[in-house]
Design a protein around this motif. Sequence first.
Motif, PDB file in Angstrom:
ATOM      1  N   LEU A 148       0.840  -1.188   0.000  1.00 22.97           N
ATOM      2  CA  LEU A 148       0.000   0.000   0.000  1.00 22.97           C
ATOM      3  C   LEU A 148       0.879   1.243   0.000  1.00 22.97           C
ATOM      4  O   LEU A 148       1.908   1.278   0.664  1.00 22.97           O
ATOM      5  N   VAL A 149       0.452   2.264  -0.757  1.00 20.97           N
ATOM      6  CA  VAL A 149       1.093   3.576  -0.723  1.00 20.97           C
ATOM      7  C   VAL A 149       0.078   4.581  -0.203  1.00 20.97           C
ATOM      8  O   VAL A 149      -1.055   4.641  -0.691  1.00 20.97           O
ATOM      9  N   ILE A 150       0.478   5.373   0.785  1.00 22.89           N
ATOM     10  CA  ILE A 150      -0.408   6.384   1.371  1.00 22.89           C
ATOM     11  C   ILE A 150       0.111   7.765   0.993  1.00 22.89           C
ATOM     12  O   ILE A 150       1.293   8.064   1.161  1.00 22.89           O
ATOM     13  N   ALA A 151      -0.784   8.608   0.485  1.00 23.31           N
ATOM     14  CA  ALA A 151      -0.410   9.974   0.105  1.00 23.31           C
ATOM     15  C   ALA A 151      -1.561  10.906   0.434  1.00 23.31           C
ATOM     16  O   ALA A 151      -2.705  10.470   0.626  1.00 23.31           O
ATOM     17  N   GLY A 152      -1.275  12.197   0.465  1.00 27.71           N
ATOM     18  CA  GLY A 152      -2.323  13.191   0.625  1.00 27.71           C
ATOM     19  C   GLY A 152      -2.973  13.476  -0.715  1.00 27.71           C
ATOM     20  O   GLY A 152      -2.307  13.438  -1.752  1.00 27.71           O
ATOM     21  N   VAL A 153      -4.273  13.767  -0.716  1.00 30.20           N
ATOM     22  CA  VAL A 153      -4.958  14.080  -1.966  1.00 30.20           C
ATOM     23  C   VAL A 153      -4.343  15.312  -2.611  1.00 30.20           C
ATOM     24  O   VAL A 153      -4.019  15.318  -3.800  1.00 30.20           O
ATOM     25  N   ARG A 154      -4.152  16.390  -1.846  1.00 31.28           N
ATOM     26  CA  ARG A 154      -3.561  17.610  -2.399  1.00 31.28           C
ATOM     27  C   ARG A 154      -2.133  17.344  -2.849  1.00 31.28           C
ATOM     28  O   ARG A 154      -1.694  17.830  -3.883  1.00 31.28           O
ATOM     29  N   GLN A 155      -1.418  16.562  -2.081  1.00 28.87           N
ATOM     30  CA  GLN A 155      -0.041  16.208  -2.422  1.00 28.87           C
ATOM     31  C   GLN A 155      -0.006  15.465  -3.756  1.00 28.87           C
ATOM     32  O   GLN A 155       0.824  15.734  -4.619  1.00 28.87           O
ATOM     33  N   PHE A 156      -0.939  14.537  -3.953  1.00 34.18           N
ATOM     34  CA  PHE A 156      -0.975  13.754  -5.179  1.00 34.18           C
ATOM     35  C   PHE A 156      -1.422  14.613  -6.362  1.00 34.18           C
ATOM     36  O   PHE A 156      -0.889  14.501  -7.460  1.00 34.18           O
ATOM     37  N   ASN A 157      -2.399  15.499  -6.138  1.00 41.91           N
ATOM     38  CA  ASN A 157      -2.864  16.385  -7.204  1.00 41.91           C
ATOM     39  C   ASN A 157      -1.800  17.388  -7.623  1.00 41.91           C
ATOM     40  O   ASN A 157      -1.864  17.952  -8.709  1.00 41.91           O
ATOM     41  N   ALA A 158      -0.821  17.636  -6.739  1.00 41.25           N
ATOM     42  CA  ALA A 158       0.225  18.624  -7.020  1.00 41.25           C
ATOM     43  C   ALA A 158       1.506  17.973  -7.534  1.00 41.25           C
ATOM     44  O   ALA A 158       2.592  18.524  -7.383  1.00 41.25           O
ATOM     45  N   LEU A 159       1.372  16.802  -8.148  1.00 41.24           N
ATOM     46  CA  LEU A 159       2.546  16.159  -8.718  1.00 41.24           C
ATOM     47  C   LEU A 159       3.216  17.088  -9.729  1.00 41.24           C
ATOM     48  O   LEU A 159       2.554  17.914 -10.357  1.00 41.24           O
ATOM     49  N   PRO A 160       4.535  16.952  -9.920  1.00 38.83           N
ATOM     50  CA  PRO A 160       5.256  17.869 -10.812  1.00 38.83           C
ATOM     51  C   PRO A 160       4.843  17.726 -12.268  1.00 38.83           C
ATOM     52  O   PRO A 160       4.010  16.904 -12.624  1.00 38.83           O
ATOM     53  N   SER A 161       5.465  18.538 -13.109  1.00 39.59           N
ATOM     54  CA  SER A 161       5.052  18.638 -14.509  1.00 39.59           C
ATOM     55  C   SER A 161       5.150  17.327 -15.268  1.00 39.59           C
ATOM     56  O   SER A 161       4.495  17.139 -16.285  1.00 39.59           O
ATOM     57  N   PHE A 162       5.972  16.402 -14.795  1.00 43.03           N
ATOM     58  CA  PHE A 162       6.071  15.111 -15.461  1.00 43.03           C
ATOM     59  C   PHE A 162       5.158  14.088 -14.796  1.00 43.03           C
ATOM     60  O   PHE A 162       5.389  12.888 -14.848  1.00 43.03           O
TER      61      PHE A 162
END
Length: 292
Positions: A126-140
Amino acid sequence: MTSMQKWVGRAMSLKTVIVLVDASPESMERARQAVSICQRFGAHLIGVFVSPPGWARVPAESFAIGSAAIQAVIQRWKALQNDATDDAFRAFETSIRNESVSFEFRAVLENEISDFLYLHCLHADLVIAGVRQFNALPSFAPAIEAQFASSGTPMLLIPEDWKGGDIGARVMLGWNASREARRAIIAAMPFFNTAQAMHVVVVDAAKNSRLGEEPGSDVALLLSRHGIDVTLNNLVSHGRAIANVLLEFAAQNALDLIVIGAYSHSMTRERLFGGVTKTLLQRSSVPLLAVF
């Protein structure tokens, strides 16, 4: 001559969990949730910090001229990266201090994240991340999303403002008889087995011939044979977005986890997630367990 090693395993559970961390208060709460999940299942926790490159913090320094000036800039960038990593580690360590869980901390530069994620996701449950953190992935980001899709590792995405306590007591499976939703069942089975309440939700069954004559009953029976007490809910959207129907149901029933299968028709952000999943990521105040 060949060498052979043997590992003895047990039934499917969560035994290795990755949580993406930084130095923010939201990250510390996310780490606390990760600790709670690891304690529940006896899992090992890996905190991963993605450090932006130094030039992203001070773009003007990219125009330095001369060997000495360039070397000084590089040293400052390395110092910034090291400081950011140290801050993230201290925040992560503070979040899990005095908790009975095995853990480790890893750091990776943002421009190296694609290969890093694929390799590490392959070896995690399992990988846990924040929704905002995931939505803010870099340009690639599409390349990063492709790593999640190709690894097949489920992701638990937690809204940054989540205040609902521990995750997984009251769970919903969004069921549409798709391959992706079926894979989500396998990924979420540890949560299903420990949930206090389990809902299977079908929306607009009349529009989906794959659901059969008794929509949702077969998957409810499948889960019940695993010892899971399931409540089947057939809902009608009346023209509303399906994601909104799911979110309303989650709010009305005080759910703390929505399980979905994300689509992967294309490696672009919109198509990778599909309309329902993308809307859930944008609007959900409830944690999402998604399988790509």
